[in-house]
Design an enzyme around this catalytic site. Structure first.
Site, PDB file in Angstrom:
ATOM      1  N   LYS A 138      54.441   7.142  17.872  1.00  0.00           N
ATOM      2  CA  LYS A 138      55.300   7.428  19.033  1.00  0.00           C
ATOM      3  C   LYS A 138      56.541   8.216  18.599  1.00  0.00           C
ATOM      4  O   LYS A 138      56.982   9.143  19.282  1.00  0.00           O
ATOM      5  CB  LYS A 138      55.697   6.111  19.720  1.00  0.00           C
ATOM      6  CG  LYS A 138      54.526   5.443  20.461  1.00  0.00           C
ATOM      7  CD  LYS A 138      54.838   4.030  20.942  1.00  0.00           C
ATOM      8  CE  LYS A 138      53.588   3.376  21.541  1.00  0.00           C
ATOM      9  NZ  LYS A 138      53.788   2.000  22.023  1.00  0.00           N
ATOM     10  N   GLN A 157      57.802  -2.939  21.179  1.00  0.00           N
ATOM     11  CA  GLN A 157      56.365  -2.936  20.876  1.00  0.00           C
ATOM     12  C   GLN A 157      55.811  -4.363  20.929  1.00  0.00           C
ATOM     13  O   GLN A 157      56.377  -5.287  20.348  1.00  0.00           O
ATOM     14  CB  GLN A 157      56.138  -2.303  19.484  1.00  0.00           C
ATOM     15  CG  GLN A 157      54.685  -2.112  19.118  1.00  0.00           C
ATOM     16  CD  GLN A 157      53.960  -1.061  19.973  1.00  0.00           C
ATOM     17  OE1 GLN A 157      54.571  -0.150  20.520  1.00  0.00           O
ATOM     18  NE2 GLN A 157      52.656  -1.211  20.103  1.00  0.00           N
ATOM     19  N   ASP A 169      57.978   1.813  29.476  1.00  0.00           N
ATOM     20  CA  ASP A 169      56.653   1.183  29.403  1.00  0.00           C
ATOM     21  C   ASP A 169      56.162   0.779  30.790  1.00  0.00           C
ATOM     22  O   ASP A 169      54.972   0.490  30.968  1.00  0.00           O
ATOM     23  CB  ASP A 169      56.739  -0.100  28.556  1.00  0.00           C
ATOM     24  CG  ASP A 169      56.184   0.082  27.156  1.00  0.00           C
ATOM     25  OD1 ASP A 169      55.279   0.915  26.990  1.00  0.00           O
ATOM     26  OD2 ASP A 169      56.643  -0.633  26.256  1.00  0.00           O
TER      27      ASP A 169
HETATM   28  N1  GUN Z   1      51.200  -2.882  22.598  1.00  0.00           N
HETATM   29  C1  GUN Z   1      50.006  -2.349  22.942  1.00  0.00           C
HETATM   30  N2  GUN Z   1      50.164  -1.399  23.888  1.00  0.00           N
HETATM   31  C2  GUN Z   1      51.489  -1.320  24.125  1.00  0.00           C
HETATM   32  C3  GUN Z   1      52.267  -0.508  24.985  1.00  0.00           C
HETATM   33  O1  GUN Z   1      51.762   0.326  25.750  1.00  0.00           O
HETATM   34  N3  GUN Z   1      53.611  -0.728  24.942  1.00  0.00           N
HETATM   35  C4  GUN Z   1      54.181  -1.655  24.130  1.00  0.00           C
HETATM   36  N4  GUN Z   1      55.511  -1.812  24.185  1.00  0.00           N
HETATM   37  N5  GUN Z   1      53.476  -2.429  23.323  1.00  0.00           N
HETATM   38  C5  GUN Z   1      52.140  -2.256  23.314  1.00  0.00           C
END
Ligand code: GUN
Length: 290
Positions: free
Chosen positions: A52, A96, A119
């Site tokens: 990311k 995350q 998110d």
């Molecule tokens: N863990 C797995 N997918 C995601 C996501 O899209 N966002 C976040 N913050 N954690 C994740």
């Protein structure tokens, strides 16, 4: 069978975003800035956050990675979220998931300012999604919709079966696919672990979206001829033939299923890159809204 190429599609989206950032910077303004909070040392999470951050660099966004130790308390994480909520230099941030067991994920999601919740996990954004109001659509469902849109896949009136009812993927994609939009306007069945006659149900789907978290769960007998199959699963399984020591496996048995499909995604080059591109889109949106 045509492969839905999430890598190529996400590259196109990143290029579009990079052009917008160039125009922002040329106008003398600062670029959008995303922060990612990583608690603990889960390998997959470290990998995702690393990607990311690299994506941000590629399109010209600023980025900050906040690393916190695995023993971080909920109070410490909530204090960090408060800081990020009030930091004017940060347009959006993510925490995350999953988090270490001593931290309640819901409390964390509730603490994030909805305007910075790129998110799209917090109640205000999930509620807006259900009502069809402007919102941050969470990255994976948004990426799937974008993939369907860019490949001009007909969804209206089709039977869409979503396998898995998670808050992050299954539930929001079911809502999005049933809305009066294009893509959308599908007749949606949200199937889960208690669903009866799952095989027959899946085999009746024109569009099958699989986010169940069980490797190679969908076999050829569960897929209708000509179906569109979207595989959201990505599980690391040990593989000594790889330098990394693992490979990513989807929720669909690709080799078995591929020849029955009109379109299918492949794990690692399908939904994954689209999810990352969606986070960039949401960060740009957060920046523009301020
Ligand atoms: N863990 C797995 N997918 C995601 C996501 O899209 N966002 C976040 N913050 N954690 C994740």
């Amino acid at each position: 069978m045509q492969l839905l190429d999430g890598t190529a599609c996400s590259q196109q989206i990143r290029q579009e975003i990079a052009l917008e950032v160039e125009a922002i910077v040329a106008a003398g303004k600062r670029p959008p800035h995303l922060a990612a909070v990583l608690v603990g040392d889960d390998g997959a999470s470290q990998n995702y956050v690393g990607m990311k951050v690299r994506d941000c660099e590629e399109v010209g966004f600023g980025s900050t990675t906040v690393r916190m130790k695995a023993s971080t308390t909920e109070a410490e994480l909530l204090a960090k979220i408060d800081e990020l909520n009030s930091n004017d230099a940060i347009d959006g941030f993510i925490v995350q998931l999953p988090l270490p067991s001593q931290i309640n994920e819901n409390n964390v999601i509730l603490a994030i300012d909805p305007k910075k919740d790129v998110d799209g996990f917090c109640p205000e954004n999930v509620g807006n999604l259900s009502l069809g109001l402007p919102t941050f659509v969470s990255a994976t469902p948004n990426g799937i919709m974008e993939l369907l849109r860019r490949y001009e896949i007909e969804t209206e009136g089709k039977h869409c079966v979503v396998l898995g009812r998670s808050n992050i993927v299954g539930t929001p994609i079911a809502v999005l696919m049933s809305r009066n939009t294009n893509p959308g306007n599908a007749t949606v069945t949200l199937a889960h672990s208690r669903t009866k006659n799952l095989k027959a149900l899946c085999a009746s789907a024109d569009i099958l979206i699989v986010a169940i978290g069980r490797t190679e769960f969908v076999t050829a007998d569960m897929v209708k001829d000509g179906a569109v199959v979207i595989d959201v699963g990505q599980t690391r399984v040990p593989d000594n033939t790889r330098k990394s020591g693992f490979r990513n496996v989807g929720d669909v048995d690709f080799e078995q299923v591929k020849d029955k499909c009109s379109y299918i995604t492949f794990v690692t080059g399908g939904v994954g890159p689209m999810t990352r591109a969606s986070l960039l889109q949401n960060t740009l949106k957060a920046y523009q809204r301020r």
